[in-house]
Design a protein around this motif. Sequence first.
Motif, short mmCIF file in Angstrom:
data_model
loop_
_atom_site.label_atom_id
_atom_site.label_comp_id
_atom_site.label_asym_id
_atom_site.label_seq_id
_atom_site.Cartn_x
_atom_site.Cartn_y
_atom_site.Cartn_z
N SER A 1 0.83 -1.21 0.00
CA SER A 1 0.00 0.00 0.00
C SER A 1 0.86 1.25 0.00
O SER A 1 1.93 1.28 0.60
N ARG A 2 0.33 2.28 -0.62
CA ARG A 2 1.00 3.59 -0.59
C ARG A 2 0.85 4.21 0.78
O ARG A 2 -0.19 4.04 1.43
N PRO A 3 1.82 5.01 1.21
CA PRO A 3 1.64 5.72 2.49
C PRO A 3 0.43 6.66 2.41
O PRO A 3 0.18 7.28 1.37
N ILE A 4 -0.29 6.75 3.51
CA ILE A 4 -1.50 7.58 3.56
C ILE A 4 -1.21 9.01 3.10
O ILE A 4 -1.97 9.59 2.32
N GLN A 5 -0.09 9.56 3.58
CA GLN A 5 0.14 10.98 3.31
C GLN A 5 0.28 11.24 1.81
O GLN A 5 -0.20 12.25 1.30
N SER A 6 0.90 10.31 1.08
CA SER A 6 1.07 10.53 -0.37
C SER A 6 -0.29 10.51 -1.07
O SER A 6 -0.51 11.21 -2.06
N ILE A 7 -1.21 9.73 -0.54
CA ILE A 7 -2.56 9.67 -1.14
C ILE A 7 -3.32 10.96 -0.84
O ILE A 7 -3.92 11.57 -1.73
N VAL A 8 -3.26 11.38 0.43
CA VAL A 8 -3.97 12.61 0.82
C VAL A 8 -3.42 13.80 0.02
O VAL A 8 -4.18 14.64 -0.47
N ASP A 9 -2.10 13.85 -0.15
CA ASP A 9 -1.50 14.96 -0.92
C ASP A 9 -1.99 14.94 -2.36
O ASP A 9 -2.30 15.99 -2.94
N GLU A 10 -2.06 13.75 -2.95
CA GLU A 10 -2.51 13.68 -4.36
C GLU A 10 -3.98 14.08 -4.47
O GLU A 10 -4.38 14.77 -5.41
N VAL A 11 -4.78 13.65 -3.51
CA VAL A 11 -6.20 14.02 -3.54
C VAL A 11 -6.34 15.55 -3.44
O VAL A 11 -7.14 16.17 -4.16
N ARG A 12 -5.52 16.15 -2.58
CA ARG A 12 -5.58 17.62 -2.43
C ARG A 12 -5.23 18.30 -3.76
O ARG A 12 -5.91 19.22 -4.20
N LYS A 13 -4.22 17.78 -4.43
CA LYS A 13 -3.82 18.38 -5.72
C LYS A 13 -4.94 18.20 -6.76
O LYS A 13 -5.19 19.10 -7.56
N LEU A 14 -5.57 17.03 -6.74
CA LEU A 14 -6.66 16.81 -7.69
C LEU A 14 -7.79 17.81 -7.46
O LEU A 14 -8.38 18.34 -8.41
N CYS A 15 -8.08 18.09 -6.19
CA CYS A 15 -9.13 19.09 -5.88
C CYS A 15 -8.73 20.45 -6.45
O CYS A 15 -9.55 21.14 -7.05
N GLN B 1 -7.04 20.99 -8.97
CA GLN B 1 -7.17 20.97 -10.43
C GLN B 1 -8.63 20.93 -10.87
O GLN B 1 -8.92 20.80 -12.06
N GLY B 2 -9.56 20.98 -9.93
CA GLY B 2 -10.98 21.02 -10.30
C GLY B 2 -11.66 19.67 -10.37
O GLY B 2 -12.81 19.57 -10.81
N ILE B 3 -10.96 18.60 -9.95
CA ILE B 3 -11.58 17.27 -9.96
C ILE B 3 -12.69 17.24 -8.89
O ILE B 3 -12.49 17.70 -7.77
N ARG B 4 -13.86 16.68 -9.23
CA ARG B 4 -15.00 16.64 -8.29
C ARG B 4 -15.28 15.24 -7.76
O ARG B 4 -16.10 15.06 -6.85
N GLU B 5 -14.66 14.23 -8.36
CA GLU B 5 -14.92 12.85 -7.90
C GLU B 5 -13.65 12.03 -8.04
O GLU B 5 -13.04 12.02 -9.10
N VAL B 6 -13.27 11.36 -6.96
CA VAL B 6 -12.07 10.52 -6.98
C VAL B 6 -12.46 9.08 -6.67
O VAL B 6 -13.21 8.83 -5.72
N THR B 7 -11.95 8.15 -7.48
CA THR B 7 -12.15 6.73 -7.18
C THR B 7 -10.82 6.15 -6.75
O THR B 7 -9.84 6.17 -7.51
N LEU B 8 -10.78 5.64 -5.51
CA LEU B 8 -9.56 5.01 -4.99
C LEU B 8 -9.50 3.58 -5.55
O LEU B 8 -10.48 2.85 -5.50
N LEU B 9 -8.34 3.22 -6.07
CA LEU B 9 -8.21 1.93 -6.77
C LEU B 9 -7.25 0.98 -6.08
O LEU B 9 -6.23 1.42 -5.54
N GLY B 10 -7.56 -0.28 -6.16
CA GLY B 10 -6.63 -1.32 -5.72
C GLY B 10 -7.22 -2.66 -6.09
O GLY B 10 -8.44 -2.78 -6.24
N GLN B 11 -6.38 -3.68 -6.25
CA GLN B 11 -6.91 -5.00 -6.58
C GLN B 11 -7.74 -5.55 -5.43
O GLN B 11 -8.67 -6.31 -5.63
N ASN B 12 -7.38 -5.15 -4.22
CA ASN B 12 -8.16 -5.54 -3.03
C ASN B 12 -8.17 -4.29 -2.15
O ASN B 12 -7.55 -4.25 -1.09
#
Length: 475
Positions: A131-145, A147-158
Motif C-alpha cells: 500500500s501507498r503511504p496515507i500521506q502521499s494519497i492525501v496529498d494527491e487528492v488535495r492536488k486533484l481538488c 485541479q478542479g476534480i470533483r470525484e475521486v475513485t480510490l483503486l486497488g486489486q483488493n
Amino acid sequence: MTCAIRDGAEQKIWARLDQLKAMRTKQGLSLKVGVLGCMAERLRDKLLDQGKLVDVVCGPDAYRSLPYLLALADENHQVANVMLSADETYADIMPLRLDPSQISAHLSIMRGCNNMCAFCIVPFTRGTERSRPIQSIVDEVRKLCEQGIREVTLLGQNVNSYRDTTAINALGLGSDLAPGFSTIYKRKDGGLRFAELIDRVAAVDPELRIRFTSPHPKDFPDDLLHVIRAHPNICNQLHLPAQSGSTTMLQRMRRGYSRDAFLSLVERARALIPNVALSTDIIAGFCGETEAEHQDTVSLMRDVAFDQAFMFAYSMREKTFAHRHMEDNVPAGVKSRRLAEIIATHYDAAKSKHQRMLVGTWQLVLVDGKARRNTKDGREQYAGRAESNLKVHFTLPDGVMGESLVGKYVAVEVHTASGASLSGEFRGVSSIREFHAASEPRGMTPTASAVAPAPVGALPTAERVVGATASSASG
Ligand code: SF4
C-alpha cells in the motif's frame, strides 16, 4: 495497456496487434509497439515471438523502466521487463492529466492481492499486496481538488485490504475482518487501515465525492461501514463481489465466506448505511458448477436485488489454482445459458427495486456532459452519475444552459427507472453538503430545508430529497 483477467480481454489485444501489424507492414507507418500491463506479465515470451510485432513488453511493476526500454528498442531489438516487485506502489508519481475539463479521476492506493481465489490470475500478474503511504494519497487528492476534480475513485486489486505500515505507531482502525469471513493467508496486525485512509481522504474537501474499487467483502468490518456513513461525500454505494450464491461453490472458489455470511454483510451494510446501493461481480459456470449451485446464484440476485452487476461466463486462466487442480467442465452452451439467466434475473430485480424505491425521489447527480440520446419527443438531455453510481439522464427547463452544469452537482427528480439507469428532470444546482443537510442522517429523515436554491422550477419537498426513507432502506 492490457488486462489478463478474462480470455475475452486478451483476445481484443491480439486483434489490435494484428491491426497495428497491418499499419506497420502494409501502410509503412513507423511505429513502436509496446504491450504493457497484466497480459505483458503473463505472456511475455508469446508476445515477443509473435511475428516480431511487439517491440516493448512491460509488466505492471516495471513502468519506471519504460523510457529506458523505449530507447533500447529498435527494429533489431525487442526488449522486456516484467519483474514483479514486493514494494512498488508508484506513490511518488503523479499522473499527468491532459484534459483540463476532466471532472473525475482514479487514484491507485494499493497494488496486488493476497487472496488467491481459485479462478483468479491477479495475484500472479500483480504480485502480493502493498500500500501507498496515507500521506502521499492525501496529498494527491488535495492536488486533484486544486485541479478542479470533483470525484475521486480510490483503486486497488483488493482496495479495502489497504494497510499503510509506514506511519509511526500505526495501530489504526479497522484491522478486523467482517464477521463470518476468513482468509487463506495469515493476516498481519498493525498499520493504518482502509477505514482510517478513507476517513482522511474524505476530510480533504467535503465537496469531493469519494468512491473506491475493487473491494473484497471480507474487508468490510463495521467500523468501515460507520466511516462511510459518517461522511456525506463518501458515496453510499458498495461494490460487494459475491462471485457465486452457493456456499459449496464459494468453498471451491476459495473465497473465504458462505452465502449466509455474504447475506449478513448485505444486511449490515443496509442497516448501517441508509439507502446504500450495492453492486457485485458474478461468475457463471465455474469448475464443477451444478444446476443447484447455479440456482443459488440466481436466487441471490433475486434476494439481494443489486443495483448493478458485472456478470461473466468463466474462462480458465493459466497458473491459477483452478488450472492446476480443477477441470473447466461446464460446457460453453451451459455457461451461456446460465449467464443469460443470471443477467435476466439481475435486471428484473434491479428494475423493480429502482422503480419502487427511486421513482419520485430526488437524486444528487454529478453532471458529466450532454447525453448521447435525446428524449423520445426530441428534448435535449444531460447526464451524470447519482451517488449510487447509476447513470441519470435529465431534461432541463427553458433558459438553463446544460453546458454550465458540467462538473456541478445538481438535484434531479427521477421520473422513470430501468435496471441500469434513471431518467428525470433537473430541479436545481446543489452541493453535497446542502443536499445531505436536508436529509440527515444520511437519507433517513429528510427535513423541510431545501436541497438547494433551484434557479428554475419548484423547490423540492422534504419527502423527495435523496431517495427512499428509512422504511424502504432494506431494498
Ligand atoms: S480477491 Fe479479487 S483480485 Fe484477489 S484473487 Fe480474489 S478475485 Fe482475484
